[in-house]
Each structure stands twice: as C-alpha cells, then as structure tokens.
Motif scaffolding. Sequence first.
Motif, PDB file in Angstrom:
ATOM      1  N   HIS A   1       0.815  -1.214   0.000  1.00  0.00           N
ATOM      2  CA  HIS A   1       0.000   0.000   0.000  1.00  0.00           C
ATOM      3  C   HIS A   1       0.849   1.265   0.000  1.00  0.00           C
ATOM      4  O   HIS A   1       0.494   2.251  -0.656  1.00  0.00           O
ATOM      5  CB  HIS A   1      -0.962  -0.029   1.185  1.00  0.00           C
ATOM      6  CG  HIS A   1      -2.085  -0.986   0.973  1.00  0.00           C
ATOM      7  ND1 HIS A   1      -3.205  -0.648   0.256  1.00  0.00           N
ATOM      8  CD2 HIS A   1      -2.223  -2.281   1.323  1.00  0.00           C
ATOM      9  CE1 HIS A   1      -3.996  -1.713   0.197  1.00  0.00           C
ATOM     10  NE2 HIS A   1      -3.425  -2.711   0.835  1.00  0.00           N
TER      11      HIS A   1
ATOM     12  N   HIS B   1      -5.857   7.506   0.516  1.00  0.00           N
ATOM     13  CA  HIS B   1      -5.346   6.171   0.768  1.00  0.00           C
ATOM     14  C   HIS B   1      -4.484   6.125   2.023  1.00  0.00           C
ATOM     15  O   HIS B   1      -4.514   5.156   2.774  1.00  0.00           O
ATOM     16  CB  HIS B   1      -4.546   5.674  -0.439  1.00  0.00           C
ATOM     17  CG  HIS B   1      -4.457   4.180  -0.517  1.00  0.00           C
ATOM     18  ND1 HIS B   1      -5.415   3.432  -1.121  1.00  0.00           N
ATOM     19  CD2 HIS B   1      -3.544   3.301  -0.041  1.00  0.00           C
ATOM     20  CE1 HIS B   1      -5.090   2.142  -1.026  1.00  0.00           C
ATOM     21  NE2 HIS B   1      -3.964   2.048  -0.376  1.00  0.00           N
TER      22      HIS B   1
ATOM     23  N   GLY C   1      -9.403  -3.874  -0.746  1.00  0.00           N
ATOM     24  CA  GLY C   1      -9.990  -2.956  -1.714  1.00  0.00           C
ATOM     25  C   GLY C   1     -11.354  -3.370  -2.220  1.00  0.00           C
ATOM     26  O   GLY C   1     -11.729  -3.052  -3.353  1.00  0.00           O
ATOM     27  N   LEU C   2     -12.120  -4.101  -1.381  1.00  0.00           N
ATOM     28  CA  LEU C   2     -13.486  -4.423  -1.807  1.00  0.00           C
ATOM     29  C   LEU C   2     -14.384  -3.216  -1.568  1.00  0.00           C
ATOM     30  O   LEU C   2     -14.255  -2.537  -0.559  1.00  0.00           O
ATOM     31  CB  LEU C   2     -14.014  -5.611  -0.988  1.00  0.00           C
ATOM     32  CG  LEU C   2     -13.464  -6.986  -1.343  1.00  0.00           C
ATOM     33  CD1 LEU C   2     -14.137  -8.047  -0.494  1.00  0.00           C
ATOM     34  CD2 LEU C   2     -13.680  -7.290  -2.810  1.00  0.00           C
ATOM     35  N   PRO C   3     -15.283  -2.931  -2.515  1.00  0.00           N
ATOM     36  CA  PRO C   3     -16.244  -1.888  -2.235  1.00  0.00           C
ATOM     37  C   PRO C   3     -17.174  -2.375  -1.133  1.00  0.00           C
ATOM     38  O   PRO C   3     -17.353  -3.593  -0.995  1.00  0.00           O
ATOM     39  CB  PRO C   3     -16.988  -1.722  -3.572  1.00  0.00           C
ATOM     40  CG  PRO C   3     -16.764  -2.999  -4.309  1.00  0.00           C
ATOM     41  CD  PRO C   3     -15.464  -3.552  -3.820  1.00  0.00           C
TER      42      PRO C   3
ATOM     43  N   PHE D   1     -11.231   1.011  -1.490  1.00  0.00           N
ATOM     44  CA  PHE D   1     -11.707   0.838  -2.870  1.00  0.00           C
ATOM     45  C   PHE D   1     -11.775   2.184  -3.578  1.00  0.00           C
ATOM     46  O   PHE D   1     -11.310   2.333  -4.716  1.00  0.00           O
ATOM     47  CB  PHE D   1     -13.084   0.166  -2.872  1.00  0.00           C
ATOM     48  CG  PHE D   1     -13.727   0.135  -4.226  1.00  0.00           C
ATOM     49  CD1 PHE D   1     -13.304  -0.768  -5.183  1.00  0.00           C
ATOM     50  CD2 PHE D   1     -14.737   1.029  -4.547  1.00  0.00           C
ATOM     51  CE1 PHE D   1     -13.870  -0.786  -6.437  1.00  0.00           C
ATOM     52  CE2 PHE D   1     -15.310   1.016  -5.810  1.00  0.00           C
ATOM     53  CZ  PHE D   1     -14.885   0.100  -6.759  1.00  0.00           C
TER      54      PHE D   1
ATOM     55  N   GLU E   1      -8.232   3.438  -4.350  1.00  0.00           N
ATOM     56  CA  GLU E   1      -7.566   2.636  -5.378  1.00  0.00           C
ATOM     57  C   GLU E   1      -8.221   2.836  -6.747  1.00  0.00           C
ATOM     58  O   GLU E   1      -7.552   2.865  -7.774  1.00  0.00           O
ATOM     59  CB  GLU E   1      -7.581   1.147  -4.987  1.00  0.00           C
ATOM     60  CG  GLU E   1      -6.547   0.824  -3.925  1.00  0.00           C
ATOM     61  CD  GLU E   1      -6.514  -0.632  -3.539  1.00  0.00           C
ATOM     62  OE1 GLU E   1      -7.312  -1.425  -4.066  1.00  0.00           O
ATOM     63  OE2 GLU E   1      -5.667  -0.983  -2.691  1.00  0.00           O
ATOM     64  N   PHE E   2      -9.544   2.993  -6.733  1.00  0.00           N
ATOM     65  CA  PHE E   2     -10.265   3.239  -7.985  1.00  0.00           C
ATOM     66  C   PHE E   2      -9.794   4.544  -8.624  1.00  0.00           C
ATOM     67  O   PHE E   2      -9.479   4.602  -9.819  1.00  0.00           O
ATOM     68  CB  PHE E   2     -11.773   3.293  -7.691  1.00  0.00           C
ATOM     69  CG  PHE E   2     -12.622   3.489  -8.905  1.00  0.00           C
ATOM     70  CD1 PHE E   2     -12.874   2.428  -9.769  1.00  0.00           C
ATOM     71  CD2 PHE E   2     -13.163   4.740  -9.200  1.00  0.00           C
ATOM     72  CE1 PHE E   2     -13.651   2.609 -10.893  1.00  0.00           C
ATOM     73  CE2 PHE E   2     -13.931   4.924 -10.330  1.00  0.00           C
ATOM     74  CZ  PHE E   2     -14.181   3.856 -11.179  1.00  0.00           C
TER      75      PHE E   2
ATOM     76  N   PHE F   1      -4.618  -9.893  -3.618  1.00  0.00           N
ATOM     77  CA  PHE F   1      -5.950 -10.267  -3.165  1.00  0.00           C
ATOM     78  C   PHE F   1      -6.034 -11.772  -2.947  1.00  0.00           C
ATOM     79  O   PHE F   1      -6.431 -12.256  -1.887  1.00  0.00           O
ATOM     80  CB  PHE F   1      -6.994  -9.830  -4.205  1.00  0.00           C
ATOM     81  CG  PHE F   1      -8.404 -10.053  -3.754  1.00  0.00           C
ATOM     82  CD1 PHE F   1      -9.108  -9.013  -3.165  1.00  0.00           C
ATOM     83  CD2 PHE F   1      -9.020 -11.282  -3.903  1.00  0.00           C
ATOM     84  CE1 PHE F   1     -10.396  -9.213  -2.727  1.00  0.00           C
ATOM     85  CE2 PHE F   1     -10.310 -11.489  -3.461  1.00  0.00           C
ATOM     86  CZ  PHE F   1     -11.009 -10.448  -2.878  1.00  0.00           C
TER      87      PHE F   1
ATOM     88  N   GLY G   1     -15.609   5.487   2.276  1.00  0.00           N
ATOM     89  CA  GLY G   1     -15.876   4.877   0.984  1.00  0.00           C
ATOM     90  C   GLY G   1     -17.187   5.356   0.387  1.00  0.00           C
ATOM     91  O   GLY G   1     -17.341   5.407  -0.829  1.00  0.00           O
TER      92      GLY G   1
END
Lengths: 220, 486
Positions: free
Chosen positions: B312, B334, B387-389, B394, B397-398, B423, B467
């Motif tokens: 990260h 981030h 990084g899961l929504p 997320f 990173e998006f 992941f 988020g």
Amino acid sequence: MALSLPSQFINLLAAMMLLIAFAMLSQRRVLTLINLFALQGLTLTLSTLLVAWATSQPHLYWSALITFLLKVLLLPWILHRLVRKLNVKWDIETLINIPMTMIVGIVLVILAFNLALPISALAGTITRSTLGIALAIVLLAFLMMITRSKAIPQVIGFLAMENGLFFAATSATYGMPMVVELGIALDVLVGMVILGVFFFQIREHFDSLDIRHLEKLKED
Amino acid sequence: MEIFFVLGTPLIGGALLALWGHRGLAAELNLLMSTLTFIAAAVLTARVISDGPMITPDHQFFVDSLNVFLVALTAFVAMTTAIFSRPYMRIEQAHGRLTETRLRLYHSMYQLFTFTMLLVLLTNNMGILWVALEAATLTTVLLVSLYRTPASLEAAWKYFILCGVGIAQALFGTILLYIASERVLGAGGEALLWTRLQEVSGSLEPTVVSLAFVFLIVGYGTKVGLAPLHNWLPDAHAEGPTPVSAVLSGLLLNVGLYALVRCKVLVDGTLHSHFAGNLMMGFGLLSVVVAAFFLARQRDVKRLFAYSSIEHMGLITFAFGMGGPVASFAGLLHMTVHSLTKSAIFFTVGHAAQKAGTQVIDEIRGLISINPTVGWGLLIGTMAILGLPPFGVFASEFLMLTTAMREQPWATPILLISLGVAFAAVFAKVQPMVFGDSRGEISLKRLPFAPAQIPVFVHLAIVLMLGLYIPPHLADWYRQAAKLIG
C-alpha cells in the motif's frame, strides 16, 4: 590557482581523514579501530576549528566543541568501556580479502569525487574541494559496515559515516544551523547508548557478538 | 499555542510514565496522555479549519493543509492504539512474556514515539524533521526489541542498522538541500525552513537539488519501506508487540512518506520537470510488485500484513509520483484509510495470535466460532484492505487506477495484476483463519482479560464511511493538500 595557507591545511586534514577511513577499513583489532575512530574525530575537530578561524564563523567553534566532546571523548570512552565489559578487548576479526576491499574502496573514492564535482563547483566556501573527500568517507564507512560481521565494528562504521556527513556539512556550507547540529549529536549519542544495551542483550542470547547469528529471520 | 499542546502532551507523558514506572494505572495514564494529545490535535484542527494555516512567530513550527490532517490522524490512531494496548499488554504480562520494567519502558517509549512523529509533522525545519525521524527510529528500536527474544533482537538490530544507514543518506540529502538554499537565503537557521525554501524553490540550483532528492528518496524511502529498501519492515512488524506493529504500519510509514512528499514539493518547484515524480513512481511500482509476490509466501500473520503495508505504501508513493489533483487526492485518502484499516487489522491479529499462542497462520483456525468479534473484525478488515467496495480503500484505489489509465497507461496492467495477486494471496490465508475448522489439535485459549475491540470497529466504520461519503470539510482539505503537492 594558489591556495591560501588555511585552505592547504584543511586539505591536508581532509586527506588524513580519508587515510584513516582506509585504515579503518583494513583494521582487524577492535581496540585499534576505536582509537582510529577517535583519531578521525580529532582530525574532524581540528579541521572544523581551522575553518572557523579562517572564515571567522563563530558558530563553528561550538560545532568543533561538540565534535570534540562527542566523537573524541564520549563515544570512544563508551566504546572502550563496552569492549572491556564485554571482554572482547583482544578480539581479532578474520577479514576476508583485504586487498579486494581496498580496491573497491578506491573505486568508491573515484566515484565520490566525480559525484561531488558539480556541487563543489557551486559551493563558495574555501573548503569546497574537500566535499569529494567527505562523500568518499561516507561511502567507505558504508563499505566497512557491509564487510564486517561483528557488531562493534559495524557500529563504528556507522559512526564513521556520521563523521563523513558532518565533514560534508562543514566543508560545503560552513556547518548546518546550530539547532540541527545539536539534534544530530543528541540522536547519535542516544543511539550509541541504546546500542550499548543491545550488545549485552545480543551477547546474552547468542554467546557472541557475531551478527552472523542474527540472520535467522529470512524468507523461506 | 495549540501546536505546543500537541507536542508537549506526549513529551510530558513520556517523562511522566518513565517516572511513574510500573505502579498501577500506568496503562490508564498512557491512555489519558494519548487522549489529551488527541484533544489538543482536534482543537488545533478546528482552529486551522476556521482560521486557515498557521505558523509560530519564530517560524519553527507550522500547520498547513498537508500536515493538519496527518496530525489529527496520528493523534487519533495513537489514542485508539493506547485503548487496544491496555488489555493486550496485560495479557502479554499474564502470559509471562513481559516484566514490569519492560512495561515501563514500553509506555514511556510509546509516548515519546508519538511525540517524535508529531514533531516530524509539525516542524518547519528540514533539519529538525530529519532529527525527529531519526529519534522516531530510536524509540521504535526499543519497542521492537521489547520481548528481548533472539528473534526480536535480530529484528531490532536489522531495523536500526538499515534505517540508520538509510536515514544517513537522507541527512546527506538535507545537507545538499542546505548547500543549494544557503546560496539564496544565506547561512543560518532560515535556509532550512520549509516555508522559506518553498518561496525560493524556483531559484535553487537544479543539479544540487536533483542530487539531493536522490539521496532523500533513498533515505526516507527506507523509512517508508519502499522496495528494495524494505527488508527491515516485515521483521520489525512481526517481532515487536502488536500495538507497536499497529503504529508502525499505521503511522510511522505515513510520516516517512510525508517527509518524502515535502521534499518532492520543493524539488518540483525547482526543476519544473517530472524527475521527482518519475523516481517516486519507479520506487512505488517496484514496491507494489515485490510485496504482492512476497505475500503468498508468508506463514506468519503479522509478516503477511507487514508486506501488505509495503504494497500500500508503494501504491501511495506511485500516486504522489503521478501527481495532479486527482492522484494526489487519492494518495492522501489512501494514506488515511490504509492507516485506519491496517491498525484495525493488527488489533484483531494481535488478539488472535494471543489466543492461539502463535503467529503462524496455519495454527490459527476458526476464529469466528470461538471469538466472533475478533473473527469478524479480521474478516471485515481484510476485505477493506484488499480494496473491496464499499470501503474507502476501494474508493482511493479506484481513483488511482483510473488516473493511471489516463496518465500512465503502461503501469495500469502491472498495478492490476499485483493487486489481483495480493488479493488472492491474502484472502486465501485469512479465510481459513476466520472460518476454518477449529476442532482438532488446535485449541484457542481463553484470554485472562477481555480484549478491547471497540477501536477495530470504530476504525472500520470510518473507513466504510470514507468509501461512501467524504465529509465536505475533509474533501476540502484533501483538495487543498493535493493542490499543494501538485
């Protein structure tokens, strides 16, 4: 260009420091290594004093005083005490391939001189030609840390690197601002005390100060 | 004035806790001092929001849009970690891993460590910044070696030598910076003040400044844990006590990166080229790739998440390297969400390891059935960090990836593959820890003290909120700071 007398003297002292750096690189005896470190500190003090006198920069007298107290008296004293208490006074390290190390050292010096060339051309100080030497001392100390496998010589290498950095600061700029210099001196001193405690812990756990024992944490 | 409260509280706390020793309530005193520091930081933040940036009359300390949110974040995570550390360290003591004298050292150093980090953030003097970062190394060396086991001594020694050498490079970089600025600003204390340097950065000598930045990125990059200078990081995280791993990952890496970003702003002002950015992108991308592929090989759970921190940090460095308002915004976001998520994960991992009596991943199983809070905390934290929504990681990173597609299209596949590998590696390891079969030989102990898991869910709730919705004040800050970074 004819150099003035003080500046010639400073160059002489710088050359001595470089010589001591090479001597440290090849020295096997811990005790002699500490004395060499003290001698390097003394040379550094003298050159700082000379710059202070030649350029009448009063704050450099203070830096010289700090250098003298820290690097000629206090740190060598701590190191001597540690060596006595840890009973490694007569330790001799087996260094592999001293000639090879020396050759690498020479290459590093040439590299340092080339790297410092554009900067020393800019610096307006009377000592600018010594910047290359300062960088060379830093790199040689770095090399010393890589080639040593005992804890105390490694730390001396670390301290010698700091000497080189300090020399770079005095030779290129007449010294960093006082508050910064004091902070750096404090960090070095505290670091040394912490390492002193560490030596005993390492010895207790591994029965030797050989840091080759400290290579267990590896990726499988 | 507020600045001195922020800095003074942890400094006094360090001295106080050293004197207080191992009498009762030391952990509570530690928590109290951390809370006071956070209150002071919150007041400072409120002042900055209402009055704008401030600087002390002697110009030695300053707060602007870049450091104010990091000060608040640092003080906040230091406080929640102190909440977590109270039962955690008691359990360690009950398990016989720590003596009372060690705990005294721990509490005192914890406060001093907070102090040095806040000093790095608030000082205006690039020299003092270096001194404070070195002091932060020294305090954490003592914290990492707290257990005095052979492995922890080795980790601390490696940490000291590697970071010591690294930061010596940064000192040389600072000296070079001083050489360049002294010619414009004159000798003396002024020439290292960041605010002054920024004003005159256009007239600094470009060769010296670019050489200085090379040394600075190597030096401070060691502290950030950028590959290939990251070797100390996994060891230090794995062998120190868990609260220390949490603050190392959550705070110290951020602070190191902050130092690097400050230098980048100056260098950009001088060179008007993408030199600093390119270097940062290179180091960042390498760190992401190296960390992603090392993740799969980890057996120790704290090492696993240490590598994830490297990944990260690499991402954030890459984002700042790309530059521009969106990428810098994403980098700042981030930094925030990584710090919160990673410390939350370490809180859960710490107690899971205490229950299992080991940090080996294969020997921790079925957390969710034995301790649902720890199990869910770890699972949600892991999903957030991967990084899961809809978590904040997320979002940032998006933003980074979409900017990378536009600005540096060549890097996007590398980033995507690395993120995918990371992941798969992390999820495959964490999933059995949480859901695996706990019957069999592996038995999880009951802990003598109830773990404090509230900080975990507070952190994760904030990450979830970031988020979905970034409060306008915060977004405004990020935008201003991003503009400053350029």
